[in-house]
Design an enzyme around this catalytic site. Sequence first.
Site, PDB file in Angstrom:
ATOM      1  N   ASP A 176      -5.981  -7.390   6.977  1.00  0.00           N
ATOM      2  CA  ASP A 176      -6.474  -6.675   5.791  1.00  0.00           C
ATOM      3  C   ASP A 176      -7.745  -7.302   5.213  1.00  0.00           C
ATOM      4  OD1 ASP A 176      -4.537  -4.711   5.742  1.00  0.00           O
ATOM      5  OD2 ASP A 176      -3.228  -5.769   4.324  1.00  0.00           O
TER       6      ASP A 176
ATOM      7  N   PRO B 198       0.417  -9.947  -7.836  1.00  0.00           N
ATOM      8  CA  PRO B 198       1.693 -10.522  -7.410  1.00  0.00           C
ATOM      9  C   PRO B 198       1.624 -11.002  -5.958  1.00  0.00           C
ATOM     10  CG  PRO B 198       1.867  -8.130  -7.712  1.00  0.00           C
ATOM     11  CD  PRO B 198       0.517  -8.535  -8.228  1.00  0.00           C
ATOM     12  N   VAL B 199       2.433 -12.033  -5.661  1.00  0.00           N
ATOM     13  CA  VAL B 199       2.407 -12.680  -4.344  1.00  0.00           C
ATOM     14  C   VAL B 199       3.429 -12.001  -3.424  1.00  0.00           C
ATOM     15  CG1 VAL B 199       2.842 -14.889  -3.184  1.00  0.00           C
ATOM     16  CG2 VAL B 199       1.664 -14.854  -5.390  1.00  0.00           C
TER      17      VAL B 199
ATOM     18  N   GLY C 241      -3.150  -9.561  -2.056  1.00  0.00           N
ATOM     19  CA  GLY C 241      -3.669 -10.683  -2.858  1.00  0.00           C
ATOM     20  C   GLY C 241      -4.286 -11.786  -2.001  1.00  0.00           C
ATOM     21  N   GLY C 242      -3.547 -12.270  -1.008  1.00  0.00           N
ATOM     22  CA  GLY C 242      -4.047 -13.361  -0.152  1.00  0.00           C
ATOM     23  C   GLY C 242      -5.282 -12.934   0.621  1.00  0.00           C
TER      24      GLY C 242
ATOM     25  N   SER D 164      -7.424 -10.628  -0.216  1.00  0.00           N
ATOM     26  CA  SER D 164      -8.535 -10.436  -1.128  1.00  0.00           C
ATOM     27  C   SER D 164      -9.125 -11.785  -1.571  1.00  0.00           C
ATOM     28  CB  SER D 164      -8.052  -9.628  -2.333  1.00  0.00           C
ATOM     29  OG  SER D 164      -9.144  -9.253  -3.097  1.00  0.00           O
TER      30      SER D 164
ATOM     31  N   LYS E 142      -5.388  -4.455  -3.504  1.00  0.00           N
ATOM     32  CA  LYS E 142      -5.542  -3.170  -2.804  1.00  0.00           C
ATOM     33  C   LYS E 142      -4.218  -2.424  -2.808  1.00  0.00           C
ATOM     34  CE  LYS E 142      -3.165  -4.016   1.193  1.00  0.00           C
ATOM     35  NZ  LYS E 142      -1.905  -3.403   1.492  1.00  0.00           N
TER      36      LYS E 142
HETATM   37  O1  C5P Z   1      -2.973  -9.911  10.691  1.00  0.00           O
HETATM   38  P1  C5P Z   1      -1.938 -10.465   9.764  1.00  0.00           P
HETATM   39  O2  C5P Z   1      -1.819 -11.962   9.855  1.00  0.00           O
HETATM   40  O3  C5P Z   1      -2.108 -10.004   8.359  1.00  0.00           O
HETATM   41  O4  C5P Z   1      -0.545  -9.853  10.247  1.00  0.00           O
HETATM   42  C1  C5P Z   1       0.691 -10.390   9.853  1.00  0.00           C
HETATM   43  C2  C5P Z   1       1.775  -9.870  10.772  1.00  0.00           C
HETATM   44  O5  C5P Z   1       1.941  -8.458  10.552  1.00  0.00           O
HETATM   45  C3  C5P Z   1       1.457  -9.979  12.250  1.00  0.00           C
HETATM   46  O6  C5P Z   1       1.875 -11.211  12.765  1.00  0.00           O
HETATM   47  C4  C5P Z   1       2.245  -8.827  12.841  1.00  0.00           C
HETATM   48  O7  C5P Z   1       3.602  -9.194  12.966  1.00  0.00           O
HETATM   49  C5  C5P Z   1       2.177  -7.778  11.772  1.00  0.00           C
HETATM   50  N1  C5P Z   1       1.107  -6.780  11.972  1.00  0.00           N
HETATM   51  C6  C5P Z   1       1.225  -5.836  12.982  1.00  0.00           C
HETATM   52  N2  C5P Z   1       0.247  -4.887  13.147  1.00  0.00           N
HETATM   53  C7  C5P Z   1      -0.816  -4.853  12.307  1.00  0.00           C
HETATM   54  C8  C5P Z   1      -0.943  -5.786  11.256  1.00  0.00           C
HETATM   55  C9  C5P Z   1       0.037  -6.744  11.120  1.00  0.00           C
HETATM   56  O8  C5P Z   1       2.200  -5.842  13.747  1.00  0.00           O
HETATM   57  N3  C5P Z   1      -1.742  -3.899  12.465  1.00  0.00           N
END
Ligand code: C5P
Length: 292
Positions: A137, A95-96, A102-103, A105, A11
């Site tokens: 995501d 890419p990672v 990627g993760g 998806s 994405k």
């Molecule tokens: O939800 P996810 O595990 O992908 O989020 C990773 C980190 O990104 C969260 O621990 C947070 O620090 C930050 N985050 C955020 N606000 C969001 C999405 C992610 O602060 N809307």
Amino acid sequence: MSTLTLSACAKLNLTLDVAGRRPDGYHEMRMVMQSVSLADEITLDFGTSQGISVRTNLGFLPNDRRNLAWSAAAAFEAAVKQPVNVTVSIRKQIPVCAGTGGGSSDAAAVLRGLNQHYQTGLTPLELARLGEAVGSDVPYCVLGGTALAGGRGEVLTPLPDLPDCWLVLCKPAFSISTPELFHAADAVRLRCHPDTTGVLQALEAGDLTGVARRMYNVFEDVLPISRANEVQSIKSALLSCGALGACMSGTGPTVFGLFAEEEAARKAWQSLRALYQDTFLTRPAGSGRTPK
Ligand code: C5P
């Protein structure tokens, strides 16, 4: 024994805006998201092992609950209340740690594949809700296409398809910590915001140039200076090759350029590929669109 093979599309964020901090510690987002045909290949093997196992073609990726694909299978098992016996094999192309989903998806593809195999009949929206606990995501990656994402990223409104175009993705060789970037955004008053409403209007009108000219990601403004300079120089290279617009995706560091013409996109891809190994030429995908 049976096998399912699925595509897990990357994405891009055509826009990314942070509207503020939420009581739960997350941030309130407003993002225009786009799936592209660059994809990981996910193979689900059933009946070869007990429980959930994950393997990937990249030795440095975790194969346990730290892998979002594993978490997705566990979340599915808990939701449908039936044992899941699956080996998930992930062949990475995306890419990672790149801001290209990627993760997330891969996790979304696992949810779709398990729903298909176990015939649980969950709707795409129900699968997207299941993905919320796996990552912010993941719900978007379940649905794909062109969408506006609000809330943590899980409040999704489908949008008209991005008009056909070419996208060149280029990931510089550094990685950025997502929580650190959010902290950096909290610490400053963001000077610029994307014109998200303008992008929505341009999508309604099928106006590719109108979308491309308004693409912007607020995280570009809070990168450490040396990183910001590298992102800027990739953006400039893409624009000088004829991109209608260029922007960083997600929490980066991938930068992408949007092109109306294949020839210009191909030239940009060739010239950036000589400098950056992780450079890709791709097209919009998802939500009923045939991947190209
Ligand atoms: O939800 P996810 O595990 O992908 O989020 C990773 C980190 O990104 C969260 O621990 C947070 O620090 C930050 N985050 C955020 N606000 C969001 C999405 C992610 O602060 N809307």
